[in-house]
Design a protein around this motif. Structure first.
Motif, PDB file in Angstrom:
ATOM      1  N   GLY A   1      -2.026  59.086  22.000  1.00  0.00           N
ATOM      2  CA  GLY A   1      -1.587  60.498  22.335  1.00  0.00           C
ATOM      3  C   GLY A   1      -0.511  60.594  22.466  1.00  0.00           C
ATOM      4  O   GLY A   1      -0.089  61.912  23.102  1.00  0.00           O
ATOM      5  N   SER A   2       0.276  59.661  22.554  1.00  0.00           N
ATOM      6  CA  SER A   2       1.774  59.632  22.835  1.00  0.00           C
ATOM      7  C   SER A   2       2.128  60.480  21.826  1.00  0.00           C
ATOM      8  O   SER A   2       2.133  60.170  20.505  1.00  0.00           O
ATOM      9  N   ARG A   3       3.882  61.053  21.609  1.00  0.00           N
ATOM     10  CA  ARG A   3       4.655  61.482  21.186  1.00  0.00           C
ATOM     11  C   ARG A   3       4.955  60.600  19.800  1.00  0.00           C
ATOM     12  O   ARG A   3       4.807  60.586  19.251  1.00  0.00           O
ATOM     13  N   LYS A   4       5.284  59.292  20.236  1.00  0.00           N
ATOM     14  CA  LYS A   4       5.835  58.205  19.260  1.00  0.00           C
ATOM     15  C   LYS A   4       4.690  58.071  18.464  1.00  0.00           C
ATOM     16  O   LYS A   4       4.666  57.870  17.269  1.00  0.00           O
ATOM     17  N   MET A   7       4.154  60.910  16.221  1.00  0.00           N
ATOM     18  CA  MET A   7       5.144  61.280  14.835  1.00  0.00           C
ATOM     19  C   MET A   7       5.050  60.328  13.891  1.00  0.00           C
ATOM     20  O   MET A   7       4.989  60.306  12.976  1.00  0.00           O
ATOM     21  N   ALA A   8       4.905  58.902  14.413  1.00  0.00           N
ATOM     22  CA  ALA A   8       4.434  58.000  13.136  1.00  0.00           C
ATOM     23  C   ALA A   8       3.532  58.058  12.794  1.00  0.00           C
ATOM     24  O   ALA A   8       2.875  57.735  11.421  1.00  0.00           O
ATOM     25  N   ILE A  10       1.715  61.171  11.894  1.00  0.00           N
ATOM     26  CA  ILE A  10       1.399  62.146  10.511  1.00  0.00           C
ATOM     27  C   ILE A  10       2.789  61.498   9.487  1.00  0.00           C
ATOM     28  O   ILE A  10       2.544  61.610   8.572  1.00  0.00           O
ATOM     29  N   ASP A  11       4.408  60.880   9.850  1.00  0.00           N
ATOM     30  CA  ASP A  11       4.846  60.425   9.129  1.00  0.00           C
ATOM     31  C   ASP A  11       4.539  59.618   7.496  1.00  0.00           C
ATOM     32  O   ASP A  11       4.805  58.875   6.569  1.00  0.00           O
ATOM     33  N   ALA A  12       3.209  58.219   8.228  1.00  0.00           N
ATOM     34  CA  ALA A  12       2.707  56.913   7.751  1.00  0.00           C
ATOM     35  C   ALA A  12       1.995  57.702   6.730  1.00  0.00           C
ATOM     36  O   ALA A  12       1.722  56.972   5.513  1.00  0.00           O
ATOM     37  N   SER A  13       0.886  59.000   7.399  1.00  0.00           N
ATOM     38  CA  SER A  13       0.245  59.246   6.358  1.00  0.00           C
ATOM     39  C   SER A  13       1.258  59.751   5.218  1.00  0.00           C
ATOM     40  O   SER A  13       0.238  59.875   4.394  1.00  0.00           O
ATOM     41  N   LEU A  14       1.725  61.224   5.331  1.00  0.00           N
ATOM     42  CA  LEU A  14       2.797  61.359   3.907  1.00  0.00           C
ATOM     43  C   LEU A  14       3.055  60.767   3.552  1.00  0.00           C
ATOM     44  O   LEU A  14       2.627  60.859   2.309  1.00  0.00           O
TER      45      LEU A  14
END
Length: 220
Positions: A1-4, A7-8, A10-14
């Motif tokens: 649930g952390s921001r890190k 963010m990691a 969503i970027d990896a999924s995209l």
């Protein structure tokens, strides 16, 4: 649930999907080690960065959902849906969560709507060798197919037949009749199962007598 982590993720999924954005991005469970403000703040930024059109939450209880929705709303981001395990045999969402979602205008997406296959005709006469419950590992274990559960699904199956539906069709229709339930996630093993499940849409209406009868079966 952390921001890190979010963010990691969503970027990896995209990158894996070769997409610029997804339609919806979920926080799949509350993280006891991360403040809600941080988790929801990350979801807000993911929307503002154009990486997701909408956000949702999953497996949050009633109070946690209310708080998460409030934080998102303060940032002018609407929580679109809540993904929760919900079925005739698993009704925890009725203990406050569904009222919160309806009050806040958040739809529910029900997963495991057939209780890992228990709400089908598969276990009416024992445990088939090729079923989930026959496997040594997995969410559904043989110990869950108790005589009490089998008695319930047999009674429900009879009620479904009287509605000219399969048990699976009735179980899905029972969920979809509720205004707050936007959709259900069905794990069809083949196209035949999928087409059968879709037939639930042909009859979403229940009489008051049927609903009372279903509740009596499930309570006993």
């Amino acid at each position: 649930g952390s921001r890190k982590t979010l963010m990691a993720s969503i970027d990896a999924s995209l990158k894996r999907m070769n997409l610029d954005y997804v339609d919806i991005f979920y926080s799949h469970r509350p993280d006891p080690n991360t403040p809600f403000e941080e988790t929801m703040g990350a979801l807000v930024d993911i929307v503002r960065q154009g990486k997701a059109l909408y956000v949702g939450i999953s497996n949050y209880d009633a109070e946690q959902s209310k708080e998460a929705i409030r934080i998102l709303k303060e940032q002018n981001v609407h929580c679109l849906v809540h993904q929760a395990s919900y079925s005739m045999l698993n009704r925890w969402t009725e203990e406050g969560l569904m009222s919160v979602l309806e009050d806040e205008g958040v739809g529910m997406v029900a997963f495991s709507p057939l209780s890992q296959g228990m709400l089908t005709d598969k276990y009416l006469n024992g445990i088939p060798n090729d079923s989930r419950a026959a496997r040594a590992t997995g969410f559904l274990q043989e110990s869950a197919i108790t005589p009490e559960v089998v008695s319930k699904i047999r009674k429900l199956n009879q009620m479904a037949l009287e509605r000219n539906q399969t048990l699976a069709e009735m179980a899905l229709a029972w969920l979809l009749r509720k205004r707050v339930v936007t959709s259900v996630i069905v794990g069809a093993r083949n196209s035949e199962q999928l087409l059968t499940n879709l037939k639930a849409l042909d009859n979403l209406d229940f009489t008051e007598e049927e609903l009372v009868g279903i509740d009596e079966v499930l309570k006993n």
